[in-house]
Design a protein around this motif. Structure first.
Motif, PDB file in Angstrom:
ATOM      1  N   LEU A  63     -13.741  -8.239  -0.874  1.00 36.42           N
ATOM      2  CA  LEU A  63     -12.353  -8.093  -1.449  1.00 36.42           C
ATOM      3  C   LEU A  63     -11.627  -6.957  -1.443  1.00 36.42           C
ATOM      4  N   THR A  64     -12.241  -6.099  -1.968  1.00 37.30           N
ATOM      5  CA  THR A  64     -11.713  -4.589  -2.012  1.00 37.30           C
ATOM      6  C   THR A  64     -11.432  -4.126  -0.792  1.00 37.30           C
ATOM      7  N   ALA A  65     -12.280  -4.350   0.424  1.00 38.35           N
ATOM      8  CA  ALA A  65     -12.407  -3.870   1.944  1.00 38.35           C
ATOM      9  C   ALA A  65     -10.941  -4.533   2.414  1.00 38.35           C
ATOM     10  N   GLU A  66     -10.919  -5.751   2.020  1.00 42.27           N
ATOM     11  CA  GLU A  66      -9.600  -6.716   2.559  1.00 42.27           C
ATOM     12  C   GLU A  66      -8.485  -6.056   1.743  1.00 42.27           C
ATOM     13  N   GLY A  67      -8.465  -5.573   0.787  1.00 43.80           N
ATOM     14  CA  GLY A  67      -7.174  -4.987   0.174  1.00 43.80           C
ATOM     15  C   GLY A  67      -6.566  -6.274  -0.683  1.00 43.80           C
ATOM     16  N   ASP A  68      -7.594  -7.486  -1.238  1.00 45.54           N
ATOM     17  CA  ASP A  68      -6.655  -8.391  -1.659  1.00 45.54           C
ATOM     18  C   ASP A  68      -5.984  -8.035  -2.923  1.00 45.54           C
TER      19      ASP A  68
END
Length: 200
Positions: A63-68
């Motif tokens: 989720l961090t990588a996706e910028g959620d």
């Protein structure tokens, strides 16, 4: 105050390698205050997703990588930790007491408080007792015990170390030891599958 043993820590679970790294770092510090200070300064980031703590490190990374935008990041401070320990144990613990522990002004003499602090940070409680020798946390030479320990760490069980497991299964037959490992592997696989299932 009634203790709540069902209260879970908001801190993320750690992968086995990260747990081992934290263990080694804490063992290099000489006092309870120094170890507590390190935890506050370097191991107190937690995450909340839509109002609930998120503790799975793989999901956090994704989720961090996706910028959620729904993933919120916080840092645990003494007021939060003191409140969590009070709720968990039912014992009085002031924010100032936490600060005094960190500064070495006051020594904690209540095992239940130490245990709760360890539960909050998801570490073995003996890591907050500098009198416990570092050898107690040395990796086991027993391959089954080592693998089992890595898996139970992944699952979030941190109240024992690899040597505890090796001692517990020392008299168990090879077949029984393999059954234990297979059982834990199965639980870990089921958790990973549930985590990776978009419908879950």
């Amino acid at each position: 105050m009634t203790p709540s043993t069902e209260l879970h820590s908001p801190m993320p679970r750690r992968r086995a390698a990260d747990q081992e790294k934290l263990t080694v770092t804490l063992l290099d510090l000489d006092t309870f205050g120094e170890r507590l200070t390190y935890l506050f300064d370097h191991a107190s980031t937690y995450y909340v997703l839509r109002g609930d703590p998120l503790v799975d490190p793989d999901v956090i990374d994704r989720l961090t990588a996706e910028g959620d935008p729904d993933l919120l990041t916080f840092t645990a401070r003494p007021p939060l930790v003191a409140q969590w320990v009070r709720d968990r144990t039912g014992l009085p613990l002031a924010e100032q007491a936490i600060r005094n522990f960190r500064a070495g002004i006051r020594q904690n003499s209540r095992p239940a408080i130490t245990k709760a602090l360890a539960q909050f940070w998801r570490i073995h409680p003996d890591l907050l007792d500098p009198t416990v020798p570092a050898s107690d946390f040395a990796p086991s030479d027993d391959e089954v015990a080592r693998k089992t320990h890595e898996l139970v760490t992944e699952l979030g069980f941190v109240g024992f170390n690899a040597r505890d497991i090796a001692s517990s299964i020392g008299d168990v037959s090879d077949a029984g030891r393999e059954q234990l490992l297979q059982l834990v592997e199965g639980i870990a696989r089921a958790r990973r599958a549930a985590r990776d299932d978009p419908a879950s």
